[in-house]
Scaffold this active site. Structure first.
Site, PDB file in Angstrom:
ATOM      1  N   GLU A 238     -15.319  -1.644  -5.941  1.00 30.92           N
ATOM      2  CA  GLU A 238     -13.812  -1.602  -5.433  1.00 30.92           C
ATOM      3  C   GLU A 238     -13.574  -0.449  -4.923  1.00 30.92           C
ATOM      4  O   GLU A 238     -12.852   0.246  -5.807  1.00 30.92           O
ATOM      5  CB  GLU A 238     -13.014  -2.634  -6.350  1.00 30.92           C
TER       6      GLU A 238
ATOM      7  N   HIS B 284     -10.485  -1.844 -14.130  1.00 31.38           N
ATOM      8  CA  HIS B 284     -10.043  -2.023 -12.646  1.00 31.38           C
ATOM      9  C   HIS B 284      -9.266  -0.772 -12.233  1.00 31.38           C
ATOM     10  O   HIS B 284      -8.893   0.074 -13.249  1.00 31.38           O
ATOM     11  CB  HIS B 284      -8.983  -3.247 -12.524  1.00 31.38           C
TER      12      HIS B 284
HETATM   13  P1  PGA Z   1      -7.278  -7.294  -3.020  1.00 30.98           P
HETATM   14  O1  PGA Z   1      -7.464  -6.993  -4.520  1.00 30.98           O
HETATM   15  O2  PGA Z   1      -8.214  -8.596  -2.711  1.00 30.98           O
HETATM   16  O3  PGA Z   1      -5.799  -7.775  -3.121  1.00 30.98           O
HETATM   17  O4  PGA Z   1      -7.563  -6.178  -2.407  1.00 30.98           O
HETATM   18  C1  PGA Z   1      -8.973  -6.978  -5.280  1.00 30.98           C
HETATM   19  C2  PGA Z   1      -8.743  -6.118  -6.640  1.00 30.98           C
HETATM   20  O5  PGA Z   1      -8.085  -5.096  -6.720  1.00 30.98           O
HETATM   21  O6  PGA Z   1      -9.205  -6.651  -7.466  1.00 30.98           O
END
Ligand code: PGA
Length: 219
Positions: free
Chosen positions: A144, A95
């Site tokens: 992401e 992540h």
């Molecule tokens: P968020 O986080 O939906 O709060 O943007 C997503 C993530 O970091 O996995």
């Protein structure tokens, strides 16, 4: 078409709060839910949550938010893939918060993937952009973009789909970053996007069930 709906709680919820969430969602989500629902609680809650899901027969899969790049041994504070084996079906790996705040590298990500596969855990590798490497034998990844995480500024669906395709064919490609009840349909409707990873909007079980049941009507 079956998609993946992943709830990433990050560093939130005690064991009791985790069990409350799972009970609420398990009871209130449609029984024959079409999509795969994966929840990623903090490590300490995993055994109890796993027990509750098994006991009640909820249609919810379990994922870890991370895993050690080491195997068992003298690595104080770490949780190895072998310890998670039998509890988690999935593990999130790399992540952006782990990469930025804890210095996780592509090399660490690769070692974590190997440890997961050796212990029958499916790795979900998180990438911020093309500079983050998806190791061999990984089938599932989540794109992401940093600017979309926790900002309320989700990437537009078309760009997200194109970015996912840009990582190559044959993957299960997930989008994450400010996914909410308001915008989730647009991601799920995009054929290039195989699911979503939800942070903030997954924390409230009532809101999460609304998200799930809104998607269910459209299979
Ligand atoms: P968020 O986080 O939906 O709060 O943007 C997503 C993530 O970091 O996995």
């Amino acid at each position: 078409m079956k998609k993946y709906i992943i709830a990433n709680w990050k560093c939130n919820k005690t064991i009791a709060e985790s069990l409350e969430w799972v009970d609420y969602v398990g009871i209130n989500m449609t029984h024959d839910y079409v999509h795969e629902v994966i929840v990623c609680p903090p490590f300490v809650a995993l055994p109890d949550v796993s027990g509750l899901i098994k006991q009640k027969g909820y249609n919810i899969m379990l994922g870890a938010q991370s895993v050690s790049h080491f195997q068992d041994g003298s690595h104080t504070g770490e949780v190895s893939a072998r310890m998670l084996s039998g509890i988690c079906k999935y593990a999130l790996i790399g992540h952006s918060e782990r990469r930025t705040n804890f210095g996780e590298t592509n090399e660490n990500v690769k070692a974590k993937v190997i440890n997961c596969i050796q212990n029958q855990i499916k790795p979900i590798v998180l990438v911020r952009d093309m500079s983050d490497v998806i190791p061999d034998s990984v089938k599932m990844f989540a794109f992401e973009p940093v600017g979309a995480i926790g900002t309320g500024k989700a990437t537009d669906t078309i760009s997200a789909g194109e970015a996912i395709l840009g990582f190559g064919n044959g993957y299960i490609g997930i989008y994450g970053g400010s996914v909410s009840l308001e915008n989730i349909r647009s991601f799920i409707d995009n054929a290039s996007i195989h699911g979503v990873l939800i942070g903030s909007a997954s924390l409230d079980p009532v809101n999460f069930v609304e998200i799930l049941n809104a998607l269910h009507q459209f299979g």
